[in-house]
Write a protein that holds these residues in place. Structure first.
Motif, short mmCIF file in Angstrom:
data_model
loop_
_atom_site.label_atom_id
_atom_site.label_comp_id
_atom_site.label_asym_id
_atom_site.label_seq_id
_atom_site.Cartn_x
_atom_site.Cartn_y
_atom_site.Cartn_z
N ASP A 6 -20.81 37.75 22.55
CA ASP A 6 -21.52 36.53 22.09
C ASP A 6 -20.35 35.89 21.06
N LEU A 7 -20.00 36.63 20.24
CA LEU A 7 -19.12 36.01 19.23
C LEU A 7 -17.71 35.45 19.72
N GLN A 8 -17.20 36.25 20.99
CA GLN A 8 -16.11 35.77 21.30
C GLN A 8 -16.56 34.36 22.22
N ARG A 9 -17.68 34.36 22.88
CA ARG A 9 -17.99 32.90 23.58
C ARG A 9 -18.14 31.89 22.62
N LEU A 10 -18.87 32.10 21.45
CA LEU A 10 -19.10 31.13 20.33
C LEU A 10 -17.74 30.71 19.71
N ASN A 11 -16.82 31.36 19.60
CA ASN A 11 -15.37 31.24 19.11
C ASN A 11 -14.86 30.18 20.11
N GLU A 34 -16.31 28.44 22.54
CA GLU A 34 -16.83 27.06 22.39
C GLU A 34 -16.55 26.43 21.03
N ARG A 35 -16.43 26.86 19.95
CA ARG A 35 -15.95 26.17 18.78
C ARG A 35 -14.39 25.60 18.88
N GLN A 36 -13.50 26.45 19.43
CA GLN A 36 -12.36 25.94 19.73
C GLN A 36 -12.12 24.80 20.71
N ILE A 37 -12.87 24.81 21.72
CA ILE A 37 -13.02 23.68 22.66
C ILE A 37 -13.63 22.46 22.11
N ALA A 38 -14.71 22.63 21.22
CA ALA A 38 -15.20 21.33 20.14
C ALA A 38 -14.06 20.82 19.39
N GLU A 58 -10.95 20.82 19.78
CA GLU A 58 -9.96 20.25 20.65
C GLU A 58 -10.46 18.81 21.28
N GLU A 59 -11.79 18.88 21.39
CA GLU A 59 -12.49 17.58 22.02
C GLU A 59 -12.31 16.53 20.88
N LEU A 60 -12.71 16.93 19.68
CA LEU A 60 -12.43 16.24 18.36
C LEU A 60 -11.01 15.59 18.15
N LYS A 61 -10.24 16.38 18.55
CA LYS A 61 -8.73 15.94 18.28
C LYS A 61 -8.72 14.64 19.42
N GLY A 62 -9.01 15.02 20.46
CA GLY A 62 -8.78 13.72 21.77
C GLY A 62 -9.50 12.65 21.17
N LEU A 63 -10.65 12.84 20.76
CA LEU A 63 -11.50 11.53 20.08
C LEU A 63 -10.81 11.12 19.22
#
Length: 64
Positions: free
Chosen positions: A11-16, A18-22, A24-29
């Motif tokens: 779960d910690l790896q999955r959440l990490n 997901e955080r990295q994806i978020a 990167e999405e903010l950088k694109g925005l």
């Protein structure tokens, strides 16, 4: 509820990830907003609006 440490680590790896994806999405925005606020884009939008309403104004004048 977790049954063992492997489930917690998973779960910690999955959440990490997901955080990295978020992030990167903010950088694109951020880049999109930066491009939208570019003066060239404002100028091209203004020119297209002037053309649109200028043509409508001319049509009104001709039809009167």
């Amino acid at each position: 509820m977790y049954n063992n440490f492997d489930e917690i680590e998973f779960d910690l790896q999955r959440l990490n990830l997901e955080r990295q994806i978020a992030i990167e999405e903010l950088k694109g925005l951020k880049q999109e907003v930066k491009e939208d606020l570019n003066p060239y884009n404002w100028l091209s939008t203004a020119i297209s609006l002037i053309k649109k309403y200028g043509i409508l104004y001319l049509i009104k004048k001709i039809l009167k």
